[in-house]
Each structure stands twice: as structure tokens, then as C-alpha cells.
Design an enzyme around this catalytic site. Structure first.
Site, mmCIF file in Angstrom:
data_model
loop_
_atom_site.group_PDB
_atom_site.id
_atom_site.type_symbol
_atom_site.label_atom_id
_atom_site.label_comp_id
_atom_site.label_asym_id
_atom_site.label_seq_id
_atom_site.Cartn_x
_atom_site.Cartn_y
_atom_site.Cartn_z
ATOM 1 N N GLU A 22 0.812 -1.220 0.000
ATOM 2 C CA GLU A 22 0.000 0.000 0.000
ATOM 3 C C GLU A 22 0.850 1.276 0.000
ATOM 4 O OE1 GLU A 22 -3.508 1.876 -0.516
ATOM 5 O OE2 GLU A 22 -3.162 -0.292 -0.486
ATOM 6 N N PRO A 47 2.026 -8.130 -8.590
ATOM 7 C CA PRO A 47 0.806 -7.684 -7.893
ATOM 8 C C PRO A 47 -0.379 -7.514 -8.838
ATOM 9 C CG PRO A 47 2.193 -5.806 -8.359
ATOM 10 C CD PRO A 47 2.932 -7.012 -8.887
ATOM 11 N N PRO A 224 -26.131 31.404 9.613
ATOM 12 C CA PRO A 224 -26.490 32.093 10.849
ATOM 13 C C PRO A 224 -25.398 32.973 11.438
ATOM 14 C CG PRO A 224 -25.976 29.811 11.294
ATOM 15 C CD PRO A 224 -25.947 29.956 9.810
ATOM 16 N N ASP A 247 -26.020 42.548 4.713
ATOM 17 C CA ASP A 247 -26.893 42.919 5.818
ATOM 18 C C ASP A 247 -26.099 43.010 7.113
ATOM 19 O OD1 ASP A 247 -29.080 42.990 4.185
ATOM 20 O OD2 ASP A 247 -29.862 41.026 4.757
ATOM 21 N N LYS A 269 -30.382 46.623 8.082
ATOM 22 C CA LYS A 269 -31.573 47.214 8.688
ATOM 23 C C LYS A 269 -31.646 46.784 10.148
ATOM 24 C CE LYS A 269 -34.083 46.624 4.329
ATOM 25 N NZ LYS A 269 -35.183 45.888 3.672
ATOM 26 N N GLY A 301 -28.485 33.925 7.176
ATOM 27 C CA GLY A 301 -29.372 32.779 6.995
ATOM 28 C C GLY A 301 -29.507 32.414 5.539
ATOM 29 N N ASP A 302 -30.743 32.278 5.082
ATOM 30 C CA ASP A 302 -31.049 31.962 3.688
ATOM 31 C C ASP A 302 -31.854 33.116 3.110
ATOM 32 O OD1 ASP A 302 -31.360 29.420 1.640
ATOM 33 O OD2 ASP A 302 -33.078 30.765 1.573
ATOM 34 N N ILE A 305 -35.736 32.800 2.768
ATOM 35 C CA ILE A 305 -36.587 32.572 3.931
ATOM 36 C C ILE A 305 -36.611 33.857 4.751
ATOM 37 C CG2 ILE A 305 -36.955 31.215 6.026
ATOM 38 C CD1 ILE A 305 -35.710 28.853 4.715
ATOM 39 N N ALA A 331 -31.498 30.467 9.876
ATOM 40 C CA ALA A 331 -31.346 30.650 11.319
ATOM 41 C C ALA A 331 -32.161 29.627 12.102
ATOM 42 C CB ALA A 331 -31.769 32.067 11.699
ATOM 43 N N MET A 382 -37.999 36.838 14.063
ATOM 44 C CA MET A 382 -38.328 38.223 14.424
ATOM 45 C C MET A 382 -39.548 38.273 15.341
ATOM 46 S SD MET A 382 -37.644 39.947 10.671
ATOM 47 C CE MET A 382 -38.321 38.546 9.757
#
Length: 466
Positions: A22, A47, A224, A247, A269, A301-302, A305, A331, A382
Site C-alpha cells: 500500500e 501484484p 447564521p 446585511d 436594517k 441565513g437563507d 426565507i 437561522a 423576528m
């Protein structure tokens, strides 16, 4: 620096591997796509041939292949008998070869690095034998962020070097050309395996009247907050971006993965504070893309969503600009995983619903009767500021006041907090524990499966229930 890693050209070079076990096979695998003269000396053993052996390998089954070292550039010795390994190594060195004896550092002229093979691009990592497991981990991490087409891009660019030098005599002009050309459409075509397309894109960039490259917008979920929870594709897009529009929930550690010269635009925001309205965010994405830039719209997050990603991608497409979406770990999923709350444990929940505590102004209210089922997990984004209304309306709709609730604040970050309470004590607990968010509320019997649930049930919640 303990080691220097030279790049040895392999085209036409003779590489010899000795041994049949090997250790020798592992060295042979290093060269399965290399353009070298590969000789496998099995030292008297016949071999079975591995399926991934370089098809051009010459197999020598002699027990004492004395003449095999002539003209060899690299020799790998994979035999367990150290005395025999020393003799073979000495013969190879006398023939002018560099020698590596597997698992015997004192006998090595060089160490075998961990390699990332992208054709014309090869990346080598080595600890000099000090920590091979660490090196393998680093290789895996690097492989996840290296574009698949980088080798094709480099190989095509190599064939155009003289042509580029003819067009741009100065070093500075050539550097600017390569920065522009290799980060433009050619890179995307290389990832798709379009060799002709890559060449044409690089040649188009040479023209004086070359059109401004078309911009593109990528909506990327940053997860997240923990950089290790980025997807592989998200990490690569952030690294390659010309502009990052982000963000406030995107952690600095993630933003710092962008190039130093990438333009960063903060459009974050906060509750009651929207310094950059949504309409203006869409305008920024379009303006930057129209300048021919690769724009990454980075969202916590995404983005699809409760991230208003649908509105942004609609606006970008309506402006005639190419748009792509890369998902992120939401999240809710991160919060459940961090607290080990199984959102859909089959003994406690038949469904899970994600809702926002801040529906669109003037839009329909939440359907509390549909959300109040006992076998239903409810995850609220939220929801901290509206916890009193949320709790009251769910109880009025039939949800038990004793329903367990998990509050996960800053999920996946070092500042994460987990507080457990009950539905009727939710608002009281948020106030007494001074939870301000960003936080995710998980409501349902599944919360009781969290290992911390009983141990960390808020004392304030227990007092409130009493």
C-alpha cells in the site's frame, strides 16, 4: 520557514516507485494523471494492478532492478526492510535522483506533500512529517473553496502569454489585463469545462474595443453567522466577488473572506431603522452589475426565507441582469441544531412551520388556528418584539399555555444564548432575561427533547407559572 517546496516539472521526467504494498501504491496514485515516465518496480512480486494506475506506467517485476535509476528525477521507496531501503536509496542518489523513503524521515531528501491537483495548478502542503493529519485537514478545507475550472483557466492563459506580451509590453499593463481577464467571464466558462469558450473570452479581453463584461448578481445565504457554516459555494462566491452588498446580520468574519479590494456596501436594517430602503437596495444591485461587476448580495441565513430575496432577484431579472441564488443554512435550522431541538421529532410533531413575527404591513395576519395544533412545531423569526401578542393569540386558538418554548439568541455565534420557558411565560421571560435578538423562537413539544431544557428552564418562567 522549515521547508521550501519547489515545483518540479513532470513532463518527460522519470519517476520510479519501488515496492508492491500500500505505501508504494499510494505514491503511484500521486502520478495517475501526470505526463511523466512512471516506472513501478515491484521487486520480484507480481501484484494485481490497481484500477487507478496511470495507463502509461511501465511495470518492472525484477527482484533487483539495478539499472532503473538511470535518468530518474524522483524515486519513492516503499519497502519495510530498512537495510534494503538504505541500499536502494544510496543507489538512487548515486544516479542523481532525489529520494523519498516512505515513513522514514531521516532517509528522505524530500517529503511528500499533500496535493491539490487542478491540472495546470498544483497546490502542495507539508508539515515535514510533524502533523500529517493537520495537513490533510488543511487540504480538505482548501479544496472546498478552489474553483473546479482554475486549472483549465491557467492552462489556457499559459498558451496566450506571448500574445498578451505583444499587446501589452509593460508589466503593469499585463498585470491589469490578467486581473481583469482571469476574473471575468473566462472563469465561469472554465468552471463549466468550456475550453473554447475560455480561450475566446481571454482573447476578447485583449481587444481595444472589448465590451464591458456583463455583470452578474449572486444572492448568497451567509448562514447564521458562524463562518464554518457557510456552504462551499458561498465561500467561493464571496472570495471572487467584486462587490459585497451585505446585511447587518452577516458577521465580520464572513465579510472578511472577500478580497481586500472588493467594494463593501452595508445596507443593514434594524428594528425601526431602515437607512437603506428595500427599493434602494435593488437599485444598488442593478447599478453595480451594470458596471460589469460580480455582485454578491450577502444575507444572513437563507435569502429566500424571510430575507426578501425573492423581491431582489425579481428586480435584477427585470433589469435584464443575470441572477443566481445560493442557499444558506437558515437561522431556524441552526438554532434547532445548536440547542439540539429536533424540529420534527416524530413522537412530538407531525409538521413544522416557519413564520415571521413581522408580516408585511397591511398584509394578512397569521392564521393562529392553523398554528395552534398540539403536534405542530412553530418556529418564529423576528418574534421577540411581538412575543406577548404571539403567546396570547396561540393560547386563545387552543395551544396549551404549558407548551415548551426555546429562545435561541445569536444562534451559532460566540454570543449565543439559549433560554427555555413556556408559552404563557414567553413575554415575561423575554423581558426578565433581557433578550433582544436576533433570536428564533421554537414553540412545541419538541423543545422538551433539548438536553438543556429542564436544567435551564428559566427561573423567572417557573416563578411566573407559580
Amino acid at each position: 520557514m522549515d521547508q521550501f517546496l519547489p515545483a518540479i516539472p513532470l513532463s518527460g521526467a522519470r519517476v520510479v516507485v519501488l515496492g508492491s504494498g500500500e505505501p508504494a501504491l499510494n505514491k503511484l496514485r500521486l502520478f495517475r494523471t501526470a505526463p511523466c515516465e512512471l516506472i513501478w518496480c515491484t521487486l520480484g512480486v507480481s501484484p494485481a494492478l490497481p484500477s487507478d494506475l496511470n495507463p502509461n506506467t511501465r511495470i518492472d517485476t525484477r527482484a533487483r532492478p539495478h539499472d532503473v535509476f538511470k535518468g530518474a528525477r524522483l524515486v519513492f521507496i516503499g519497502v519495510e526492510d530498512e537495510k534494503r531501503a538504505v541500499k536502494l536509496a544510496n543507489k538512487a542518489r548515486k544516479a542523481g535522483a532525489l529520494v523519498n523513503v516512505v515513513d522514514n524521515l531521516p532517509l528522505c531528501d524530500f517529503y511528500t506533500p499533500a496535493l491539490i491537483d487542478r491540472g495546470a495548478i498544483t497546490i502542495a502542503l507539508s508539515s515535514g512529517g510533524a502533523g500529517p493529519v493537520l495537513v490533510r485537514d488543511l487540504r480538505s478545507a482548501l479544496e472546498s473553496v478552489i474553483a473546479p475550472g482554475v486549472g483549465l483557466l491557467a492552462q489556457t492563459a499559459k498558451g496566450l502569454r506571448q500574445r498578451v506580451s505583444d499587446v501589452f509590453p509593460s508589466v503593469d499593463a499585463r498585470r491589469k489585463y490578467w486581473e481583469r481577464a482571469l476574473r471575468g467571464p473566462a472563469a465561469q466558462l472554465a468552471d463549466a469545462g468550456d475550453e473554447d469558450g475560455v480561450r475566446h473570452a481571454l482573447l476578447d479581453a485583449l481587444r481595444d474595443d472589448a465590451p464591458t463584461p456583463k455583470g452578474v448578481v449572486h444572492l448568497v445565504g451567509a448562514g447564521p453567522g458562524d463562518p464554518e457554516l457557510l456552504t462551499v459555494k458561498a465561500a467561493r462566491l464571496i472570495r471572487d466577488a467584486d462587490v459585497i452588498v451585505h446585511d447587518r446580520l452577516v458577521s465580520p468574519e464572513i465579510i472578511d473572506r472577500a478580497r481586500r479590494d472588493a467594494h463593501r456596501i452595508d445596507v443593514g436594517k434594524r428594528q425601526g431603522d431602515h437607512p437603506v430602503p428595500q427599493e434602494r437596495i435593488c437599485e444598488i444591485l442593478i447599478e453595480q452589475a451594470r458596471l460589469g461587476r460580480r455582485v454578491v448580495r450577502l444575507k444572513g441565513g437563507d435569502s429566500f426565507i424571510f430575507g426578501r430575496g425573492g423581491e431582489e432577484v425579481d428586480a435584477v431579472r427585470a433589469a435584464g441582469i443575470e441572477a443566481h441564488v445560493t442557499p444558506g443554512i437558515s437561522a431556524a435550522l441552526a438554532a434547532g441544531a445548536q440547542a439540539q431541538i429536533p424540529l420534527t421529532h416524530r413522537d412530538a410533531a407531525q409538521a413544522v412551520t416557519f413564520v415571521t413575527g413581522r408580516p408585511k404591513l397591511g398584509g394578512p395576519d397569521l392564521d393562529y388556528s392553523a398554528l395552534a395544533a398540539a403536534t405542530h412545531t412553530l418556529v418564529v423569526y423576528m418574534g421577540v418584539a411581538v412575543a406577548a401578542t404571539l403567546s396570547r393569540r396561540l393560547v386563545e386558538a387552543g395551544r396549551s399555555p404549558a407548551t415548551p418554548v426555546g429562545i435561541i439568541e445569536n444562534a451559532s455565534l460566540t454570543t449565543e444564548r439559549r433560554v427555555f420557558t413556556t408559552l404563557d411565560a414567553l413575554a415575561h421571560t423575554i423581558s426578565s432575561e433581557k433578550l433582544s435578538g436576533p433570536a428564533v423562537l421554537v414553540i412545541g413539544d419538541v423543545v422538551a427533547y433539548a438536553p438543556e431544557h429542564l436544567a435551564n428552564l428559566s427561573q423567572k418562567a417557573l416563578e411566573h407559572a407559580a
